[in-house]
Design a protein around this motif. Sequence first.
Motif, PDB file in Angstrom:
ATOM      1  N   SER A  76      37.549  43.427  51.763  1.00 13.31           N
ATOM      2  CA  SER A  76      37.997  42.806  50.511  1.00 13.31           C
ATOM      3  C   SER A  76      37.245  43.362  49.300  1.00 13.31           C
ATOM      4  O   SER A  76      37.712  43.226  48.167  1.00 13.31           O
ATOM      5  N   SER A  77      36.103  44.028  49.512  1.00 17.01           N
ATOM      6  CA  SER A  77      35.397  44.606  48.358  1.00 17.01           C
ATOM      7  C   SER A  77      36.146  45.813  47.780  1.00 17.01           C
ATOM      8  O   SER A  77      35.818  46.285  46.681  1.00 17.01           O
ATOM      9  N   LEU A  79      38.957  45.743  46.508  1.00 18.66           N
ATOM     10  CA  LEU A  79      39.631  45.296  45.277  1.00 18.66           C
ATOM     11  C   LEU A  79      38.755  45.560  44.058  1.00 18.66           C
ATOM     12  O   LEU A  79      39.263  45.927  42.992  1.00 18.66           O
ATOM     13  N   LYS A  80      37.441  45.419  44.221  1.00 16.18           N
ATOM     14  CA  LYS A  80      36.528  45.646  43.099  1.00 16.18           C
ATOM     15  C   LYS A  80      36.565  47.131  42.688  1.00 16.18           C
ATOM     16  O   LYS A  80      36.591  47.452  41.502  1.00 16.18           O
ATOM     17  N   VAL A  81      36.589  48.005  43.683  1.00 16.59           N
ATOM     18  CA  VAL A  81      36.648  49.446  43.400  1.00 16.59           C
ATOM     19  C   VAL A  81      37.961  49.764  42.668  1.00 16.59           C
ATOM     20  O   VAL A  81      37.984  50.506  41.676  1.00 16.59           O
ATOM     21  N   GLU A  83      39.747  47.732  40.855  1.00 14.15           N
ATOM     22  CA  GLU A  83      39.686  47.170  39.496  1.00 14.15           C
ATOM     23  C   GLU A  83      38.872  48.057  38.560  1.00 14.15           C
ATOM     24  O   GLU A  83      39.217  48.204  37.386  1.00 14.15           O
ATOM     25  N   GLU A  84      37.791  48.639  39.087  1.00 12.49           N
ATOM     26  CA  GLU A  84      36.954  49.493  38.224  1.00 12.49           C
ATOM     27  C   GLU A  84      37.710  50.735  37.761  1.00 12.49           C
ATOM     28  O   GLU A  84      37.440  51.263  36.692  1.00 12.49           O
ATOM     29  N   HIS A  87      41.170  48.789  35.421  1.00 12.27           N
ATOM     30  CA  HIS A  87      41.047  47.966  34.213  1.00 12.27           C
ATOM     31  C   HIS A  87      40.796  48.751  32.921  1.00 12.27           C
ATOM     32  O   HIS A  87      41.422  48.459  31.895  1.00 12.27           O
ATOM     33  N   GLU A 115      39.592  35.789  33.578  1.00 14.51           N
ATOM     34  CA  GLU A 115      38.628  36.400  34.493  1.00 14.51           C
ATOM     35  C   GLU A 115      37.986  37.641  33.875  1.00 14.51           C
ATOM     36  O   GLU A 115      36.838  37.976  34.175  1.00 14.51           O
ATOM     37  N   THR A 116      38.737  38.342  32.993  1.00 13.56           N
ATOM     38  CA  THR A 116      38.214  39.580  32.408  1.00 13.56           C
ATOM     39  C   THR A 116      37.726  39.383  30.965  1.00 13.56           C
ATOM     40  O   THR A 116      37.364  40.356  30.302  1.00 13.56           O
ATOM     41  N   LYS A 156      40.446  35.066  44.471  1.00 15.55           N
ATOM     42  CA  LYS A 156      39.777  35.873  43.438  1.00 15.55           C
ATOM     43  C   LYS A 156      40.077  35.341  42.037  1.00 15.55           C
ATOM     44  O   LYS A 156      39.474  35.773  41.074  1.00 15.55           O
TER      45      LYS A 156
END
Length: 197
Positions: A76-77, A79-81, A83-84, A87, A115-116, A156
């Motif tokens: 699930s991490s 998703l962070k990559v 998003e980076e 975004h 959230e952002t 999230k």
Amino acid sequence: MSFKLGLTGSIGMGKSTTAQLFVEVGCGLWDADAAVHRLYDVGGAAVSPMQAAFPEAVIDGSVSRDKLKEAIGRDSSALKVIEEIVHPLVAEDRAAFIASATADILVFDIPLLFETGGNEAMDAVVCVSISAEIQRERVLARGTMTEAQFENIRAKQMPNDEKVFKSDYVVITDTLDHARVQVEKIVTTIRGQMTNA
Ligand SMILES: CC(C)(COP(=O)(O)OP(=O)(O)OC[C@H]1O[C@@H](n2cnc3c(N)ncnc32)[C@H](O)[C@@H]1O)[C@@H](O)C(=O)NCCC(=O)NCCS
Ligand SMILES: Nc1ncnc2c1ncn2[C@@H]1O[C@H](COP(=O)(O)OP(=O)(O)OP(=O)(O)O)[C@@H](O)[C@H]1O
């Protein structure tokens, strides 16, 4: 100077449908999910960084959302990559829209507005809302996500009650006619404020 109206709400609560109701009454619309689609498409700016981070997710020159969902399902991490990568490119697309838009009210359909921290750039925020039961039914009825994928995304996101609390306006998306009446009232209020300002 146009009025910037953020439109947010949790997954499947009715943002896209409500956004079209704002367009019907003459507002300009920028849609964050649509911007992501452009970025993932052939020639889009996210394709090459995504190729570097998730080589299996780029197929025939475009980013496969199914492959990204598989990657998020494995870890699930991921998703962070994602998003980076996505975004900052989404922010550029939005700036280009603002520079060329002409309508008096510009609506920004942004799932992750709070959230952002994107709400800070808005003059007001509208949140769409419906019960968690109907939300789940509507998302699963689309058939594009499994229940686990839906829960992963929902976990999230900021809880709906909190989004409603932080917003200036709320649109309950129980029926289309009810949503339309609420949208017309919001637009009338904002236009009234703009002429009196
Ligand atoms: C996870 C992905 C692959 C799912 O694709 P899929 O086509 O099945 O769904 P879609 O893009 O239509 O998203 C459905 C809804 O999920 C929610 N959602 C999407 N990305 C995220 C995220 N990073 N965090 C929380 N919720 C999200 C939004 O409510 C969105 O409207 C895709 O959404 C994606 O690449 N997301 C990362 C980019 C992003 O952060 N987008 C959010 C708007 S900037
Ligand atoms: N006012 C409404 N009355 C009845 N059904 C609605 C209403 N608004 C939305 N819906 C239904 O709910 C579902 C989700 O709506 P929509 O796609 O607009 O949500 P969304 O918030 O943009 O979703 P996502 O976060 O996944 O992008 C759709 O099937 C849509 O037809």
